[in-house]
Write a protein that holds these residues in place. Structure first.
Motif, mmCIF file in Angstrom:
data_model
loop_
_atom_site.group_PDB
_atom_site.id
_atom_site.type_symbol
_atom_site.label_atom_id
_atom_site.label_comp_id
_atom_site.label_asym_id
_atom_site.label_seq_id
_atom_site.Cartn_x
_atom_site.Cartn_y
_atom_site.Cartn_z
ATOM 1 N N ALA A 302 0.839 -1.198 0.000
ATOM 2 C CA ALA A 302 0.000 0.000 0.000
ATOM 3 C C ALA A 302 0.876 1.252 0.000
ATOM 4 O O ALA A 302 1.921 1.286 0.658
ATOM 5 N N PRO A 304 -0.384 4.944 0.480
ATOM 6 C CA PRO A 304 -1.423 5.987 0.598
ATOM 7 C C PRO A 304 -0.937 7.389 0.276
ATOM 8 O O PRO A 304 -1.693 8.187 -0.305
ATOM 9 N N ASP A 307 -0.404 7.548 -3.609
ATOM 10 C CA ASP A 307 -1.701 7.520 -4.295
ATOM 11 C C ASP A 307 -2.400 8.872 -4.198
ATOM 12 O O ASP A 307 -2.984 9.356 -5.177
ATOM 13 N N GLN A 339 -8.073 6.676 1.958
ATOM 14 C CA GLN A 339 -7.984 5.414 2.710
ATOM 15 C C GLN A 339 -9.363 4.950 3.153
ATOM 16 O O GLN A 339 -9.663 3.743 3.119
ATOM 17 N N ASP A 340 -10.231 5.908 3.557
ATOM 18 C CA ASP A 340 -11.599 5.553 3.952
ATOM 19 C C ASP A 340 -12.359 4.955 2.772
ATOM 20 O O ASP A 340 -13.099 3.965 2.919
ATOM 21 N N GLN A 342 -11.119 3.390 0.262
ATOM 22 C CA GLN A 342 -10.573 2.066 -0.032
ATOM 23 C C GLN A 342 -11.115 1.025 0.942
ATOM 24 O O GLN A 342 -11.469 -0.097 0.557
ATOM 25 N N GLU A 343 -11.170 1.410 2.217
ATOM 26 C CA GLU A 343 -11.648 0.470 3.235
ATOM 27 C C GLU A 343 -13.154 0.245 3.122
ATOM 28 O O GLU A 343 -13.662 -0.830 3.470
#
Length: 344
Positions: A302, A304, A307, A339-340, A342-343
Motif C-alpha cells: 500500500a 497511501p 496515491d 484510505q476511507d 478504499q476500506e
C-alpha cells in the motif's frame, strides 16, 4: 572555431539551455535543439545565465547555434538529452536515425526509465546515465537561473567525458554507482509534486515543518517500496537516504542548522514540476510517483501518500488553472479520505 567535441543539446529547455549555454560560453561547439518558442526568445534577447551564487553570463544570439530540425544531430560527437521523460523514446529514435554509431549520449533527465528507453534504440552508441542535482528556473526573455547547488554526475565510462565537459561553473563528475545515485535523486524529486501543489517557493516549503513531515512520510513510503524491490539508493550528500525522513521531521530550528547545504536555494526557487504546472504544461508525475505506485502494486504494498499525490496532481492538471496553492492540511485530509474510500 572550437576543435573540441561537437555537442547537441537535444530538447533544450531550462536545464538544456543552462548547461548548453555554459558549455558554449566556454568555447565548445554547441547546438541547442529547441522548440520554436525558446529559439525565438534567444534570438530576440540572447541567452543570460545566472545563479544563486552571483554568477552571470551573457551570450548573444550570434554566439549560439540554434536548431529546430533534428538533422543537426548528424554532426554531433556528444548528445545531451534533456527532454521530458515522456519524450525520451521519440528523441531516441531521432538520435538513432540521424547520428553515427559510437556517438556519446548522456541522459540529463528526471526519472529512472530514460536510460533503458534510450538503450532500446541506441545499442551502438556510448550511452551514459546522468543526474542534474540543481534546479534551473526559466525567468523569461532568454534568462535561465540556477537556483540551488550541486555538480553534474554522469555514468563512468571511456574517454573521460567528465574532464572534457567540466567547467569552473559547471563541474562534472563520473561515478560507477550512477544508478544508486539516480535513485537517491529520484527520492528527492518526489517533492517536486508537493512543491507544485503547495504553490510555495521551495525554501519556504522546506522551512515549514508540516510540509516537511508530509515530505518525510512520502520519502519513507517510497524508500520502503524501493528496498522491498531490492533497490538501495545512494545520496550525493553526506546524509544517507534512510535518515532523510528523520532529518525532515526535526524542529525547524534544528533542521535549518543540520540541513544548511539543503537550504542553499534562492528564496523564490520552485521545482521543475511547479514551473510546468504554473505554465499549464504536462508534468512528469508519472515518471516519479507513478513509478513508486507501479512498483508497490507489483509487490502488493500500500502507498497511501503516493496515491494521494497522484490523485491531487491529476486534478490540478485537469483544472488547468496553474498552481493550486493547497494547504498541507488539505492533502492530509484527502489522504485520509482516500484510505476511507478504499476500506469502504
Amino acid at each position: 572555431m572550437s576543435d573540441g567535441p561537437r555537442i547537441v543539446v537535444a530538447g533544450a529547455g531550462a536545464v538544456g539551455c543552462f548547461v548548453g549555454g555554459l558549455l558554449a560560453g566556454a568555447g565548445h561547439a554547441v547546438t541547442l535543439l529547441a522548440r520554436p518558442r525558446i529559439q525565438a526568445e534567444i534570438r530576440t534577447h540572447g541567452l543570460t545565465l545566472t545563479d544563486f551564487g552571483g554568477m552571470a553570463r551573457y551570450l548573444s544570439p550570434d554566439d549560439l547555434n540554434l536548431a529546430g530540425d533534428e538533422t543537426c544531430l548528424r554532426d554531433a560527437d556528444i548528445v545531451l538529452v534533456t527532454v521530458k521523460s515522456r519524450d525520451t523514446a521519440d528523441m531516441a529514435r531521432l538520435i538513432a536515425c540521424h547520428s553515427a554509431p559510437g556517438v556519446q549520449v548522456i541522459s540529463l533527465q528526471n526519472g529512472m526509465g530514460n536510460r533503458a528507453a534510450l538503450a532500446e534504440h541506441l545499442p551502438q552508441h556510448d550511452l551514459r546515465a546522468g543526474l542534474v542535482p540543481f534546479n534551473v528556473v526559466a525567468m523569461g526573455q532568454g534568462c535561465y537561473h540556477r537556483a540551488s547547488s550541486g555538480d553534474l554526475v554522469i555514468e563512468a565510462g571511456p574517454a573521460d567525458l567528465a574532464a572534457r565537459l567540466s567547467l569552473p561553473d559547471l563541474k562534472v563528475e563520473e561515478r560507477a554507482d550512477i544508478t544508486a545515485l539516480q535513485w537517491g535523486k529520484f527520492l528527492m524529486n518526489l517533492n517536486n509534486a508537493l512543491n507544485a501543489l503547495s504553490g510555495l517557493p521551495l525554501k519556504a516549503q522546506l522551512q515549514d515543518r508540516a510540509w516537511r513531515r508530509l515530505m518525510a512520510d512520502q520519502w519513507a513510503e517510497a524508500l520502503a517500496v524501493l528496498r522491498a524491490d531490492k533497490i538501495r539508493p545512494a545520496m550525493t550528500t553526506p546524509i544517507p537516504a534512510r535518515l532523510v525522513p528523520t532529518l525532515l521531521r526535526l524542529p525547524t530550528l534544528i533542521f535549518t542548522r543540520v540541513a544548511a547545504t539543503m537550504l542553499q536555494i534562492d528564496p523564490q526557487a520552485r521545482t521543475s514540476m511547479a514551473q510546468d504546472l504554473a505554465a499549464r504544461r504536462p508534468t512528469e508525475i508519472d515518471a516519479l510517483q507513478g513509478e513508486v505506485q507501479r512498483r508497490a502494486r507489483a509487490l502488493g504494498r500500500a502507498t497511501p501518500v503516493t496515491d494521494m499525490v497522484l490523485r491531487v496532481m491529476g486534478w490540478a492538471e485537469l483544472a488547468d488553472e496553474g498552481l493550486p496553492h493547497l494547504p498541507v492540511t488539505a492533502l492530509r485530509a484527502e489522504m485520509a479520505a482516500g484510505q476511507d474510500r478504499q476500506e469502504g
